[in-house]
Design a protein around this motif. Structure first.
Motif, PDB file in Angstrom:
ATOM      1  N   PHE A  84      22.796  63.577  31.689  1.00 18.36           N
ATOM      2  CA  PHE A  84      21.467  63.595  31.082  1.00 18.36           C
ATOM      3  C   PHE A  84      21.389  64.487  29.844  1.00 18.36           C
ATOM      4  N   ASN A  85      22.069  65.627  29.861  1.00 17.94           N
ATOM      5  CA  ASN A  85      21.996  66.549  28.735  1.00 17.94           C
ATOM      6  C   ASN A  85      23.082  66.298  27.700  1.00 17.94           C
ATOM      7  N   GLY A  86      24.137  65.633  28.099  1.00 20.98           N
ATOM      8  CA  GLY A  86      25.261  65.420  27.205  1.00 20.98           C
ATOM      9  C   GLY A  86      26.193  66.614  27.248  1.00 20.98           C
ATOM     10  N   SER A  87      27.457  66.374  27.018  1.00 22.80           N
ATOM     11  CA  SER A  87      28.412  67.477  27.051  1.00 22.80           C
ATOM     12  C   SER A  87      28.373  68.234  25.730  1.00 22.80           C
ATOM     13  N   VAL A  88      28.695  69.500  25.799  1.00 22.92           N
ATOM     14  CA  VAL A  88      28.753  70.333  24.595  1.00 22.92           C
ATOM     15  C   VAL A  88      29.804  69.770  23.650  1.00 22.92           C
ATOM     16  N   ALA A  89      30.949  69.343  24.193  1.00 23.94           N
ATOM     17  CA  ALA A  89      32.016  68.797  23.351  1.00 23.94           C
ATOM     18  C   ALA A  89      31.551  67.566  22.576  1.00 23.94           C
ATOM     19  N   ILE A 145      37.633  69.628  17.860  1.00 25.36           N
ATOM     20  CA  ILE A 145      37.209  70.173  19.144  1.00 25.36           C
ATOM     21  C   ILE A 145      38.367  69.985  20.118  1.00 25.36           C
ATOM     22  N   ILE A 146      38.745  71.043  20.780  1.00 25.55           N
ATOM     23  CA  ILE A 146      39.777  70.956  21.802  1.00 25.55           C
ATOM     24  C   ILE A 146      39.074  71.133  23.145  1.00 25.55           C
ATOM     25  N   VAL A 147      39.214  70.131  24.004  1.00 27.70           N
ATOM     26  CA  VAL A 147      38.555  70.149  25.311  1.00 27.70           C
ATOM     27  C   VAL A 147      39.621  70.392  26.373  1.00 27.70           C
ATOM     28  N   VAL A 148      39.466  71.478  27.111  1.00 30.27           N
ATOM     29  CA  VAL A 148      40.409  71.841  28.163  1.00 30.27           C
ATOM     30  C   VAL A 148      39.881  71.276  29.483  1.00 30.27           C
ATOM     31  N   PRO A 149      40.628  70.372  30.108  1.00 27.36           N
ATOM     32  CA  PRO A 149      40.170  69.802  31.380  1.00 27.36           C
ATOM     33  C   PRO A 149      40.237  70.846  32.491  1.00 27.36           C
ATOM     34  N   LEU A 150      39.157  70.957  33.257  1.00 32.33           N
ATOM     35  CA  LEU A 150      39.106  71.947  34.328  1.00 32.33           C
ATOM     36  C   LEU A 150      39.312  71.337  35.706  1.00 32.33           C
ATOM     37  N   ALA A 151      38.953  70.100  35.882  1.00 33.33           N
ATOM     38  CA  ALA A 151      39.120  69.447  37.191  1.00 33.33           C
ATOM     39  C   ALA A 151      39.422  67.970  36.974  1.00 33.33           C
ATOM     40  N   PRO A 152      40.586  67.667  36.379  1.00 33.46           N
ATOM     41  CA  PRO A 152      40.891  66.261  36.125  1.00 33.46           C
ATOM     42  C   PRO A 152      41.110  65.485  37.415  1.00 33.46           C
ATOM     43  N   VAL A 153      40.770  64.217  37.370  1.00 37.44           N
ATOM     44  CA  VAL A 153      41.018  63.336  38.512  1.00 37.44           C
ATOM     45  C   VAL A 153      42.179  62.427  38.157  1.00 37.44           C
ATOM     46  N   SER A 154      42.908  61.997  39.165  1.00 42.14           N
ATOM     47  CA  SER A 154      44.046  61.111  38.909  1.00 42.14           C
ATOM     48  C   SER A 154      43.544  59.741  38.484  1.00 42.14           C
ATOM     49  N   GLY A 155      44.433  58.953  37.922  1.00 46.19           N
ATOM     50  CA  GLY A 155      44.067  57.627  37.430  1.00 46.19           C
ATOM     51  C   GLY A 155      43.515  56.701  38.492  1.00 46.19           C
ATOM     52  N   SER A 156      43.875  56.933  39.748  1.00 43.40           N
ATOM     53  CA  SER A 156      43.404  56.056  40.822  1.00 43.40           C
ATOM     54  C   SER A 156      42.057  56.496  41.403  1.00 43.40           C
ATOM     55  N   GLN A 157      41.605  57.708  41.071  1.00 42.75           N
ATOM     56  CA  GLN A 157      40.343  58.208  41.613  1.00 42.75           C
ATOM     57  C   GLN A 157      39.174  57.811  40.724  1.00 42.75           C
ATOM     58  N   ALA A 158      38.026  57.663  41.353  1.00 42.53           N
ATOM     59  CA  ALA A 158      36.802  57.370  40.594  1.00 42.53           C
ATOM     60  C   ALA A 158      36.360  58.629  39.858  1.00 42.53           C
ATOM     61  N   LEU A 159      35.814  58.439  38.685  1.00 43.14           N
ATOM     62  CA  LEU A 159      35.257  59.557  37.944  1.00 43.14           C
ATOM     63  C   LEU A 159      33.981  60.014  38.643  1.00 43.14           C
ATOM     64  N   PRO A 160      33.608  61.278  38.507  1.00 47.94           N
ATOM     65  CA  PRO A 160      32.470  61.806  39.282  1.00 47.94           C
ATOM     66  C   PRO A 160      31.163  61.022  39.101  1.00 47.94           C
ATOM     67  N   TYR A 210      39.391  75.743  14.799  1.00 42.50           N
ATOM     68  CA  TYR A 210      39.154  74.883  15.953  1.00 42.50           C
ATOM     69  C   TYR A 210      38.061  75.491  16.820  1.00 42.50           C
ATOM     70  N   ILE A 211      37.409  74.633  17.598  1.00 42.60           N
ATOM     71  CA  ILE A 211      36.489  75.080  18.636  1.00 42.60           C
ATOM     72  C   ILE A 211      37.061  74.593  19.964  1.00 42.60           C
ATOM     73  N   VAL A 212      37.220  75.517  20.899  1.00 44.17           N
ATOM     74  CA  VAL A 212      37.783  75.190  22.210  1.00 44.17           C
ATOM     75  C   VAL A 212      36.679  75.300  23.250  1.00 44.17           C
ATOM     76  N   VAL A 213      36.512  74.252  24.046  1.00 43.89           N
ATOM     77  CA  VAL A 213      35.527  74.240  25.131  1.00 43.89           C
ATOM     78  C   VAL A 213      36.203  73.690  26.385  1.00 43.89           C
ATOM     79  N   GLY A 214      35.586  73.945  27.522  1.00 41.30           N
ATOM     80  CA  GLY A 214      36.083  73.397  28.779  1.00 41.30           C
ATOM     81  C   GLY A 214      35.183  72.277  29.246  1.00 41.30           C
ATOM     82  N   THR A 215      35.712  71.446  30.121  1.00 43.49           N
ATOM     83  CA  THR A 215      34.872  70.433  30.749  1.00 43.49           C
ATOM     84  C   THR A 215      34.090  71.104  31.863  1.00 43.49           C
TER      85      THR A 215
END
Length: 174
Positions: free
Chosen positions: A137-142, A153-168, A119-124
């Protein structure tokens, strides 16, 4: 190993960067422990390009920017090494450190092939307008890894937002 979709036996590869929250390394170490395989912690310097890679693990790289010093042999960041040692201390999981250079997705995929990683493990990236724009613009490594090689690929969320919040990237601050 060929691109047949099977997983390797060479351990778990985790991408580590200075200042990264310990959650990524922690989750990768837990996975390696669960699978009883070694962990390889790889740091990629995207500001340099690979010149050669020796059997003993030595990486020779040069900077893209001609104004940067031409350090030929890449060395692992001592502060990052100390942070990794602190997280790994007492876990009983064998681990090694690898310093890479160039495009992070390409360098990680190449190392995963060399070590026959399971496996390859990366963070957001952490939330924030600058990080979100750079990732847009650059695209995520994952995402790049998911399209350039066959390992899970296993992506570890570092700063997840709740379902009601807008994505960044949905509603950037004005």
């Amino acid at each position: 190993m060929s691109g047949n979709g099977s997983t390797g036996s060479g351990g778990v590869l985790v991408a580590v960067v200075p200042g990264q929250p310990t959650a990524v390394l922690d989750q990768a170490a837990r996975l390696a422990d669960d699978l009883d395989v070694p962990l390889v912690c790889a740091n990629v310097d995207p500001n340099r390009y690979l010149v050669s890679n020796y059997v003993d693990g030595t990486v020779v790289a040069l900077p893209y920017d001609p104004d940067l010093p031409e350090v030929e042999e890449e060395t692992f960041d001592p502060e990052l090494e100390s942070d990794i040692r602190e997280v790994m201390n007492g876990r009983g999981v064998p681990y090694t450190l690898k310093q890479l250079a160039g495009d992070p997705a390409w360098a990680l995929a190449r190392l995963a092939d060399e070590m026959d990683a399971r496996y390859i493990v990366v963070g957001t990236r952490e939330a924030g307008l600058r990080g979100s724009l750079r990732e847009f613009f650059n695209g995520s490594v994952a995402v790049h890894l998911a399209h350039r090689q066959h390992r899970p690929i296993i992506v570890v969320p570092l700063a997840p937002v709740s379902g009601s919040q807008a994505l960044p990237w949905e509603y950037p601050p004005v």
